[in-house]
Design an enzyme around this catalytic site. Structure first.
Site, short mmCIF file in Angstrom:
data_model
loop_
_atom_site.label_atom_id
_atom_site.label_comp_id
_atom_site.label_asym_id
_atom_site.label_seq_id
_atom_site.Cartn_x
_atom_site.Cartn_y
_atom_site.Cartn_z
N ASP A 4 0.84 -1.19 0.00
CA ASP A 4 0.00 0.00 0.00
C ASP A 4 0.88 1.24 0.00
O ASP A 4 1.82 1.33 0.78
CB ASP A 4 -0.92 -0.01 1.22
CG ASP A 4 -2.08 0.96 1.06
OD1 ASP A 4 -2.45 1.26 -0.09
OD2 ASP A 4 -2.62 1.42 2.09
N GLN A 49 -3.32 2.52 15.29
CA GLN A 49 -2.27 3.07 14.42
C GLN A 49 -1.43 4.13 15.15
O GLN A 49 -0.20 4.13 15.07
CB GLN A 49 -2.93 3.68 13.17
CG GLN A 49 -1.95 4.15 12.10
CD GLN A 49 -2.69 4.67 10.86
OE1 GLN A 49 -3.92 4.67 10.80
NE2 GLN A 49 -1.94 5.11 9.87
N ARG A 74 -7.58 3.74 13.63
CA ARG A 74 -6.73 4.93 13.85
C ARG A 74 -6.10 4.96 15.24
O ARG A 74 -4.98 5.45 15.42
CB ARG A 74 -7.55 6.21 13.63
CG ARG A 74 -8.11 6.37 12.24
CD ARG A 74 -7.03 6.34 11.19
NE ARG A 74 -7.59 6.58 9.85
CZ ARG A 74 -6.91 6.38 8.73
NH1 ARG A 74 -5.67 5.89 8.77
NH2 ARG A 74 -7.47 6.60 7.56
N GLU A 94 -10.47 3.71 4.09
CA GLU A 94 -9.61 4.51 3.21
C GLU A 94 -10.00 4.22 1.77
O GLU A 94 -9.95 3.06 1.33
CB GLU A 94 -8.13 4.20 3.45
CG GLU A 94 -7.60 4.74 4.77
CD GLU A 94 -6.08 4.68 4.90
OE1 GLU A 94 -5.44 3.88 4.18
OE2 GLU A 94 -5.54 5.43 5.74
N GLU A 96 -9.39 3.91 -1.88
CA GLU A 96 -8.18 3.71 -2.68
C GLU A 96 -8.49 2.99 -3.98
O GLU A 96 -9.54 2.38 -4.13
CB GLU A 96 -7.15 2.86 -1.89
CG GLU A 96 -6.78 3.44 -0.55
CD GLU A 96 -5.52 2.83 0.06
OE1 GLU A 96 -4.73 2.21 -0.69
OE2 GLU A 96 -5.34 2.99 1.28
N GLU A 126 -9.56 12.37 7.95
CA GLU A 126 -9.44 13.68 7.31
C GLU A 126 -10.78 14.41 7.31
O GLU A 126 -10.83 15.61 7.58
CB GLU A 126 -9.01 13.51 5.84
CG GLU A 126 -7.55 13.24 5.63
CD GLU A 126 -7.31 12.93 4.17
OE1 GLU A 126 -7.20 13.86 3.37
OE2 GLU A 126 -7.24 11.73 3.82
N HIS A 145 -3.94 13.91 0.63
CA HIS A 145 -4.05 13.04 1.81
C HIS A 145 -2.80 13.18 2.68
O HIS A 145 -2.90 13.37 3.89
CB HIS A 145 -4.25 11.59 1.38
CG HIS A 145 -4.22 10.61 2.52
ND1 HIS A 145 -5.22 10.56 3.48
CD2 HIS A 145 -3.33 9.65 2.86
CE1 HIS A 145 -4.92 9.61 4.36
NE2 HIS A 145 -3.78 9.04 4.01
N THR A 155 -8.94 -5.82 4.42
CA THR A 155 -8.87 -4.93 3.26
C THR A 155 -9.89 -5.46 2.27
O THR A 155 -9.90 -6.66 1.98
CB THR A 155 -7.47 -4.95 2.61
OG1 THR A 155 -6.49 -4.67 3.61
CG2 THR A 155 -7.35 -3.94 1.49
N LYS A 206 -3.85 -1.99 10.25
CA LYS A 206 -4.22 -2.08 8.85
C LYS A 206 -4.52 -3.50 8.38
O LYS A 206 -5.24 -3.69 7.42
CB LYS A 206 -3.06 -1.55 7.98
CG LYS A 206 -2.71 -0.09 8.22
CD LYS A 206 -3.67 0.79 7.47
CE LYS A 206 -3.18 2.23 7.46
NZ LYS A 206 -4.05 3.08 6.65
N ASP A 230 -8.98 0.20 2.40
CA ASP A 230 -7.93 -0.16 3.36
C ASP A 230 -8.43 0.24 4.75
O ASP A 230 -8.07 1.28 5.28
CB ASP A 230 -6.65 0.60 2.98
CG ASP A 230 -5.52 0.36 3.96
OD1 ASP A 230 -5.54 -0.68 4.64
OD2 ASP A 230 -4.62 1.22 4.04
#
Ligand code: MN
Length: 437
Positions: free
Chosen positions: A137, A250, A247, A209, A211, A384, A144, A267, A263, A243
């Site tokens: 990834d 993380q 958080r 996420e 992607e 975000e 971003h 997925t 992560k 993905d």
């Protein structure tokens, strides 16, 4: 990649549902996937046309496909076809366009032989398109990277390497699941900044996420590289990729080696791979670097890649909460972003990945990284969108989200549209969040 008859927007299919103007899978798309026609049936390759999937294995057995792809089309994953390379992919596409075209396959014996091998998409069970040996990834969206960086380092959002070297990490392929597979909220070590020691428990800040995932074609021999000029022909096609990210896990674990358990719990991948040839009408210039940015180093710099190495796709995030399902509301669109905001093209990501001699193999998956645009409505994850939860997402029914709640279903959609070309869609990538065990 030059345009050919398969891109002609005037071409229509004898599968009438493919001719509806906003159909994801018109004759010009012909995305490839793996499906079971019924629960008991074995997996086989398929091509989507309108609201139907055509059994490629059956077409190959009937001698209707080019000899170069006949054996690869009778496998249970796309890997063998991916290994064959662009000329074989192109031969398959040309033949499918002919067999499914209204003018090129008029009513008659041939058409009825194909009609026997159609399954409604509604009842087809879609599987992962490939056996994914390795998954990497990246972090290719400048918006971003700038947004996330500025939350943690307001004065210095982009680290000094960002504009020189594509940033990525090795993901995990065992937990990549097909669209529609429910996602279990993970446990992990959580350490809010105001407590001294971490505790083990269910993730509180679960995120998606948005992607794109690109599938590698033939790949390279260990120890050899892939020149940037050859990179575009190495990419078999793209799909939507979620993905999923924890958080809070993380934040605590990511230094100094990067993402790990935040992560790799899940997925999600959309089932249909949009081939590079189907995307040819939607090629776009690579990110326009301002003069103050460094030029890509020579091994990542190529005229053709700069002129047309990106894709102009529109990607959307939709959310369907448990409450919305109960009241019969449809999903709500949270955001919409363009894929051409990537600072690096997939060709550059692929060439970079192999630049040390690391061997890429057919079916390997390269994630773009979260795709975000310049506005709030184009941010590709809740971190975000809600700015770390400080500005919640407000849904039309009054619900609010800082991060995902149990029972939320996240739906990605994507399409490509351009004057003079037939609109094509990527289909959907869906996942429902289940409570932690
Ligand atoms: Mn990611």
């Amino acid at each position: 990649m030059t345009l050919n008859a398969t891109h002609d927007p005037a071409r229509r299919s004898w599968v009438e549902s493919a001719n509806v103007p906003d159909a994801d899978f018109p004759l010009q798309n012909l995305p490839l996937g793996v499906f079971r026609p019924s629960l008991q049936a074995v997996a086989r390759l398929g091509v989507a046309i309108g609201d139907r999937v055509v059994d490629l294995s059956a077409l190959a057995q009937a001698g209707l496909l080019p000899p170069s792809v006949a054996s690869a089309c009778q496998q249970t994953t796309l890997n063998a076809l991916m290994a064959l390379g662009a000329p074989a992919w192109s031969a398959l596409r040309a033949r499918l366009s002919e067999l499914l075209g209204a003018d090129t396959c008029p009513p008659g014996e041939l058409r009825s032989r194909i009609e026997r091998h159609l399954t409604p998409l509604r009842t087809a069970i879609m599987l992962l398109p490939a056996q994914i040996g390795d998954y990497t990834d990246f972090y290719a969206s400048l918006h971003h990277a700038t947004n996330v960086g500025s939350m943690f380092r307001p004065d210095n959002p982009l680290l000094p390497n960002y504009k020189w070297v594509p940033i990525g990490y090795h993901g995990r392929s065992s937990s990549i699941v097909a669209s529609g597979t429910p996602i279990r909220r993970p446990h992990g070590q959580l350490k809010p900044s105001d407590v001294a020691a971490p505790a083990f428990g269910p993730c509180k800040n679960l995120d998606y996420e948005l992607e794109l995932g690109a599938f590698v074609g033939p790949g390279n021999v260990l120890g050899e590289r892939i020149p940037i000029a050859a990179a575009a022909q190495q990419i078999f096609g793209v799909a939507l990729l979620n993905d999923w990210s924890a958080r809070d896990i993380q934040t605590w674990e990511y230094q100094p080696l990067g993402p790990f358990l935040a992560k790799n719990f899940a997925t999600t991948l959309s089932p249909w791979v949009i081939t590079q040839e189907a995307l040819a009408p939607f090629r776009a210039p690579a990110y326009a670097r301002p003069p103050s940015d460094p030029a890509p180093l020579p091994h990542l710099n190529d005229e053709t890649d700069a002129a047309a190495g990106a894709f102009d796709l529109t990607l959307e995030v939709w959310l369907l909460t448990a409450k919305m399902r109960l009241t019969g509301e449809g999903p709500h669109r949270i955001s919409r972003a363009q894929s051409n905001g990537m600072y690096w093209t997939f060709g550059q990501l692929l060439t970079h990945h192999a630049s040390n001699g690391c061997n890429l193999q057919p079916g390997d998956l390269l994630g773009s990284g979260t795709l975000s645009g310049p506005t709030r409505e184009s941010r590709g994850c809740l971190l975000e969108y809600t700015w770390r939860g400080t500005d919640p997402l407000r849904l039309p029914n009054g619900e609010e989200r800082q991060f995902l709640a149990d029972g939320d279903e996240v739906i990605f959609r994507g399409y490509a549209e351009r004057a003079g070309a037939r609109r094509i869609g990527l289909g959907e990538c869906r996942g429902l969040v289940l409570p932690a065990l």
